[in-house]
Structures are given as structure tokens and as C-alpha cells.
Write a protein that holds these residues in place. Structure first.
Motif, PDB file in Angstrom:
ATOM      1  N   ARG A 250      25.408 -32.289 -52.830  1.00 31.38           N
ATOM      2  CA  ARG A 250      23.969 -32.123 -52.684  1.00 31.38           C
ATOM      3  C   ARG A 250      23.549 -30.652 -52.674  1.00 31.38           C
ATOM      4  NH1 ARG A 250      20.426 -34.859 -54.378  1.00 31.38           N
ATOM      5  NH2 ARG A 250      18.977 -34.179 -52.754  1.00 31.38           N
ATOM      6  N   ARG A 251      24.267 -29.816 -53.390  1.00 33.87           N
ATOM      7  CA  ARG A 251      23.842 -28.425 -53.542  1.00 33.87           C
ATOM      8  C   ARG A 251      22.539 -28.357 -54.335  1.00 33.87           C
ATOM      9  NH1 ARG A 251      25.295 -23.195 -53.935  1.00 33.87           N
ATOM     10  NH2 ARG A 251      27.463 -23.501 -53.298  1.00 33.87           N
ATOM     11  N   ASN A 252      21.634 -27.484 -53.889  1.00 40.38           N
ATOM     12  CA  ASN A 252      20.429 -27.190 -54.668  1.00 40.38           C
ATOM     13  C   ASN A 252      20.809 -26.148 -55.718  1.00 40.38           C
ATOM     14  OD1 ASN A 252      17.977 -26.455 -55.736  1.00 40.38           O
ATOM     15  ND2 ASN A 252      16.947 -26.187 -53.765  1.00 40.38           N
ATOM     16  N   ASN A 253      20.760 -26.541 -56.987  1.00 40.46           N
ATOM     17  CA  ASN A 253      21.176 -25.639 -58.065  1.00 40.46           C
ATOM     18  C   ASN A 253      20.095 -24.641 -58.468  1.00 40.46           C
ATOM     19  OD1 ASN A 253      23.753 -26.848 -58.298  1.00 40.46           O
ATOM     20  ND2 ASN A 253      22.892 -28.490 -59.556  1.00 40.46           N
ATOM     21  N   ASN A 254      18.907 -24.765 -57.852  1.00 41.17           N
ATOM     22  CA  ASN A 254      17.799 -23.834 -58.117  1.00 41.17           C
ATOM     23  C   ASN A 254      17.496 -23.716 -59.605  1.00 41.17           C
ATOM     24  OD1 ASN A 254      17.352 -23.016 -55.349  1.00 41.17           O
ATOM     25  ND2 ASN A 254      19.288 -21.898 -55.498  1.00 41.17           N
ATOM     26  N   TYR A 255      17.545 -24.872 -60.271  1.00 43.37           N
ATOM     27  CA  TYR A 255      17.253 -24.893 -61.704  1.00 43.37           C
ATOM     28  C   TYR A 255      16.628 -26.234 -62.051  1.00 43.37           C
ATOM     29  CZ  TYR A 255      17.897 -24.646 -66.766  1.00 43.37           C
ATOM     30  OH  TYR A 255      17.681 -24.634 -68.122  1.00 43.37           O
ATOM     31  N   LEU A 256      15.386 -26.211 -62.423  1.00 41.71           N
ATOM     32  CA  LEU A 256      14.660 -27.408 -62.839  1.00 41.71           C
ATOM     33  C   LEU A 256      14.676 -28.512 -61.788  1.00 41.71           C
ATOM     34  CD1 LEU A 256      15.883 -27.713 -66.565  1.00 41.71           C
ATOM     35  CD2 LEU A 256      13.736 -26.732 -65.736  1.00 41.71           C
ATOM     36  N   PHE A 279      25.636 -27.045 -67.536  1.00 42.00           N
ATOM     37  CA  PHE A 279      24.207 -27.337 -67.376  1.00 42.00           C
ATOM     38  C   PHE A 279      23.995 -27.947 -65.993  1.00 42.00           C
ATOM     39  CE2 PHE A 279      20.685 -30.505 -68.295  1.00 42.00           C
ATOM     40  CZ  PHE A 279      19.670 -29.565 -68.184  1.00 42.00           C
ATOM     41  N   ALA A 280      23.198 -27.303 -65.184  1.00 34.22           N
ATOM     42  CA  ALA A 280      23.082 -27.655 -63.766  1.00 34.22           C
ATOM     43  C   ALA A 280      22.542 -29.054 -63.516  1.00 34.22           C
ATOM     44  CB  ALA A 280      22.207 -26.634 -63.048  1.00 34.22           C
ATOM     45  N   CYS A 281      21.909 -29.652 -64.500  1.00 32.79           N
ATOM     46  CA  CYS A 281      21.364 -31.003 -64.318  1.00 32.79           C
ATOM     47  C   CYS A 281      22.324 -32.094 -64.768  1.00 32.79           C
ATOM     48  CB  CYS A 281      20.043 -31.141 -65.072  1.00 32.79           C
ATOM     49  SG  CYS A 281      18.777 -29.957 -64.560  1.00 32.79           S
ATOM     50  N   SER A 282      23.426 -31.715 -65.395  1.00 38.36           N
ATOM     51  CA  SER A 282      24.359 -32.697 -65.923  1.00 38.36           C
ATOM     52  C   SER A 282      25.125 -33.385 -64.797  1.00 38.36           C
ATOM     53  CB  SER A 282      25.355 -32.019 -66.877  1.00 38.36           C
ATOM     54  OG  SER A 282      26.400 -32.904 -67.224  1.00 38.36           O
ATOM     55  N   GLU A 283      25.487 -34.653 -65.041  1.00 35.97           N
ATOM     56  CA  GLU A 283      26.298 -35.387 -64.068  1.00 35.97           C
ATOM     57  C   GLU A 283      27.704 -34.804 -63.964  1.00 35.97           C
ATOM     58  OE1 GLU A 283      25.476 -37.801 -61.980  1.00 35.97           O
ATOM     59  OE2 GLU A 283      23.398 -37.804 -62.657  1.00 35.97           O
ATOM     60  N   THR A 284      28.153 -34.053 -64.959  1.00 31.62           N
ATOM     61  CA  THR A 284      29.489 -33.446 -64.923  1.00 31.62           C
ATOM     62  C   THR A 284      29.414 -31.931 -64.744  1.00 31.62           C
ATOM     63  OG1 THR A 284      29.550 -33.333 -67.349  1.00 31.62           O
ATOM     64  CG2 THR A 284      30.522 -35.275 -66.307  1.00 31.62           C
ATOM     65  N   TYR A 285      28.356 -31.444 -64.122  1.00 34.94           N
ATOM     66  CA  TYR A 285      28.209 -30.003 -63.876  1.00 34.94           C
ATOM     67  C   TYR A 285      29.358 -29.517 -62.995  1.00 34.94           C
ATOM     68  CZ  TYR A 285      26.204 -25.622 -62.091  1.00 34.94           C
ATOM     69  OH  TYR A 285      25.988 -24.312 -61.731  1.00 34.94           O
ATOM     70  N   GLY A 286      30.087 -28.515 -63.499  1.00 34.57           N
ATOM     71  CA  GLY A 286      31.286 -28.049 -62.806  1.00 34.57           C
ATOM     72  C   GLY A 286      31.060 -26.958 -61.785  1.00 34.57           C
TER      73      GLY A 286
END
Length: 440
Positions: A250-256, A279-286
Motif C-alpha cells: 500500500r505504498r503511495n507511489n505519488n503518481y496518478l 510503471f507505477a500503476c501496473s499490477e507488476t510494478y517492481g
């Protein structure tokens, strides 16, 4: 009367949950049938650069792929599929209905368990074999430790991003044991069957040891077992209060407005070299970097402190009925691949004895599924030199169910039992091989 009021409160609370969190009304589960390399490239771009929720892996042409599409995006993607001449079919017309059905089943199951506990004079509801809350799981392992503090301990390896303790249970019946094994569950939040499996294993390992079951006594006299029931407590809690289909932390990626890192793409071996998204919105964001997440750091630090003592690392996931081995980051095979396959075969054979319909596919992540870098399995094998490192993808199979991650609650005890039986058979083979190696 007070008990009746309590039961009614539980049922009403469940209904409120369903109505307050109906995020997936008319969302679809769509099966795609890619037949060309162009189809595969198109879908890989969607997975990496959009928030589209792929439930199964993009493997190659003529391998079906199941994808969750939000109701307000359905027409847009269907138009694209038609433009690419990509065949598709709708497996589930309304995902929210499946979620609502699950909540009703859980409420009924809880009522039965609560009634049973009252009749037996128990102060707490038995959670073994059900989809328990994070708090109930924490209480469960704490109670196990209180019942036998000489052999069983709860260890907080650190807190999550939102401050929840990541608690693991150590089981050490032989104080002179110097070898360790690790089992974890719940790294992907929506895979509810996995924390249930870890809870089942905790309960049965302790019970079977105390009942002098020979196979379990042999294993627990050799190893100290560390079990992490919920590696992603924030995400797991979020699935229970907000979004049943949430995957990441649940990190806030501060992007969109996008949240979350896929913790199983965040480990420090071959990070972001394939099969993960930046891509910070992707389900596989690393994540922003390897080991960027506090949940990852806690696990890495704890296991690194005991490096050289680990013989086995197992991570439970769902779904697919797969026994996956290193490597995920490339198509090469680990040096002891055949020994890992032989041990896995012992496990899958034992599962099949319990349930003849359960057929597991065994192989490396990259060769059975796809390239996936930054995974726990590769890190455990390459980074910690753990000779037996695997991921088990629990039922159902893709073809056997359209429910996917929402495995019906009544199936949970059977799946947990099968996994436990398979694990005992697998560990017996691992112990034999490890003992031979260490003894020369």
C-alpha cells in the motif's frame, strides 16, 4: 439474547461490507486467445504500461490469458481486441457478484464456527481452514506461542509500510537443531487461500508433532521451521476492508494516484530485468529500486542474518496448480534442477493421493510461465544459496474455474490439507538430500 444479537451483528456487518465496497459491479473477467506474436506484444504492453489486471500470465501464442477489465473500460478494450483481431470471451459478467457470494459464505461459516465454539465452551473462534483476518491470524500464532513458549515463538521481523507488524512463527522442538526452513504466504494480498494454508500448516505441524506422527517428528527434530502467514499485511487488510482484488502493498507511489508495489518483483536479484513493470500503476510494478519496500527489507534482513543455515524456501501463491522453481529471470536451469524436480514430484504425488483431480505442473518459472525478475524464489536461491527454493501456485487451475483468486470458502480446508500433505512428503525428500550433502 446477547449471543443472538452478536450473531445478527456479524451478519449485518457483512452485508454492510459488501454494499460499502462494491468496487467491481459489472467488472468483467475476459479470456483472451492470442494466436500471433503481434497479439503477445500488444498484451505485454498492456500489462507493463496500463493498470489492466491480468489474472493469468502472458506465456505465448495459443495460451489463453484471463484479464479483469473494469466496467467503465470494457468497451474501450473490447474495441482494441477487435481491432487486433484478438479472440475473446467473457468468463464472468459481474465480478462483484462472486465477491458478494464469498462474503455471504464467510458470514455463514463464521456463524457456524462461533456456534461451535460456544457449545464447546471455547473463548475464541477456530480460524483453521477459513479466510481469517490479519488480526485473527496474529492472535492465532500468539496463542500457539503462549501454549508452548519453550518451543514456539512469535518474532516481529519489522513493520509494514503502514506500521503493521510482520509476525512470523518459529517452531523449534529440537534446541540443538542448526538447520532452518522458511515458508511464507500472503505476499500477494488477494490470494486469500495462502494465509489460510500457512495457518493450517502451523496448526497441523504442532498437532502432529505432539501426537508423535513419525514423519513430522523426524522433520521437526531436524529443522527449525519459520512460517510467515501474511508477508503483505497492509495489502491483505485492504482486501478485507476496501478492495477484495487488491494485489500489491500500500505504498503511495505519488503518481496518478496509484498505490502499491508488487513485492514479488522487488527482491534484489536481477531486479527489473524482465517480467516486471516500471510503471507505477501496473499490477507488476517492481518499485523505485531493488528492495525499495520495507516489507522486502524486513524479509531480506531476517534471512540474511541466518545465511548458510537455510535448506528450503517455500512461498505459497495462487492460482494455477504449479510447482515453480528457479529461475524466473531467465530460461537457464539451476545446477541442482533435477534434484529439485525430484523433491517436487514427491510433493505433487502425495497431493494426488489425497485428491486424484489435482495435477500440478512442475518446472522453472520462466519455462513454465514467463520471465519474472525480482522474485523471492530467485533471490532465495541465488542470493542466499538455499538449495531448495520454490513457489507453489495453489488451486484452481485456469481451465478448472473462472473464480480465480476468489476460491470458494468451502474449498479452503481441502486445498490446505492437500498442500500440507504435499509439503510433508516434499520436505522428507529435501531432508534426505540435504543430510547426504552435509554428511559428505
Amino acid at each position: 439474547m446477547n449471543r443472538l444479537v452478536f450473531f445478527v451483528f456479524i451478519l449485518i456487518s457483512t452485508v454492510i461490507y459488501s454494499k460499502a465496497n462494491r468496487l467491481h459491479v459489472h467488472d468483467k473477467l475476459v479470456r483472451l486467445e492470442p494466436s500471433t506474436d503481434e497479439h503477445i506484444r500488444y498484451l505485454q504492453n498492456l500489462e507493463q504500461y496500463t493498470s489492466l489486471d491480468f489474472w493469468t500470465e502472458i506465456i505465448g501464442p495459443n495460451k489463453p490469458i484471463d484479464v479483469h477489465i473494469k466496467a467503465n473500460e470494457y468497451d474501450q478494450y473490447i474495441s482494441q481486441f477487435q481491432e487486433y483481431s484478438l479472440p475473446f470471451s467473457v468468463l464472468v459478467d459481474d465480478l462483484q457478484k462472486i465477491i458478494d457470494d464469498e462474503q455471504q459464505q464467510l458470514a455463514a461459516d463464521y456463524l457456524i464456527r462461533q456456534t461451535k465454539s460456544l457449545l464447546l465452551g471455547q473463548t475464541k473462534v477456530d480460524i483453521v481452514g477459513t479466510y481469517a483476518s490479519y488480526d485473527d491470524i496474529v492472535t492465532f500464532i500468539q496463542d500457539k506461542a503462549k501454549a508452548d513458549p519453550t518451543h514456539i515463538n512469535v518474532i516481529n521481523i519489522g513493520n509494514s509500510h503502514e506500521g503493521r507488524p510482520i509476525n512470523i512463527l518459529s517452531i523449534q522442538f529440537n534446541p540443538s537443531s542448526t538447520r532452518n526452513i522458511w515458508i511464507d504466504c500472503g505476499i500477494h494480498a488477494r490470494e486469500w487461500i495462502t494465509p489460510a494454508t500457512c495457518v493450517w500448516m502451523v496448526d497441523k505441524l504442532i498437532q502432529d508433532y505432539n501426537n508423535n506422527e513419525p514423519a513430522v517428528v523426524d522433520l521437526l527434530n531436524y529443522w527449525t521451521v519459520y512460517i510467515a502467514p501474511v508477508l503483505n499485511p497492509d495489502g491483505y487488510q485492504f482486501t478485507r476492508t476496501n478492495d477484495r482484488l487488491w494485489r500489491k502493498n500500500r505504498r503511495n507511489n505519488n503518481y496518478l494516484g496509484c498505490y502499491g508495489v508488487d513485492l514479488n518483483r522487488n527482491y534484489p536479484i536481477k531486479w527489473m530485468t524482465g517480467g516486471a513493470s516500471n510503471f507505477a500503476c501496473s499490477e507488476t510494478y517492481g518499485g523505485s529500486s531493488a528492495q525499495s519496500e520495507i516489507e522486502t527489507q524486513n524479509v531480506v534482513n531476517f534471512l540474511n542474518a541466518k545465511k548458510g543455515t537455510w535448506d528450503m524456501y517455500m512461498s505459497f501463491h495462487s492460482y494455477g496448480q504449479l510447482w515453480l522453481l528457479p529461475y524466473g529471470y531467465g530460461n537457464s536451469f539451476p545446477p541442482n534442477y533435477q534434484k529439485q524436480v525430484a523433491a517436487a514430484q514427491k510433493g505433487t504425488d502425495a497431493i494426488k493421493v489425497v485428491n486424484a483431480s489435482r495435477t500440478y505442473t512442475t518446472g522453472t518459472i520462466a519455462n513454465v510461465l514467463y520471465i519474472a525478475s525480482g522474485s523471492t524464489v530467485d533471490w532465495a536461491y541465488d542470493g542466499l544459496d538455499i538449495p531448495y527454493s520454490a513457489t507453489i501456485e495453489l488451486p484452481p487451475t485456469q481451465s478448472g474455474s473462472s473464480n480465480g483468486f476468489i476460491l470458494p470458502p468451502e474449498q479452503a480446508p481441502g486445498v490446505c490439507h492437500e498442500a500440507y500433505v504435499g509439503m510433508i512428503a516434499f520436505l522428507a525428500e529435501v531432508k534426505n538430500e540435504v543430510s547426504r550433502t552435509l554428511n559428505g
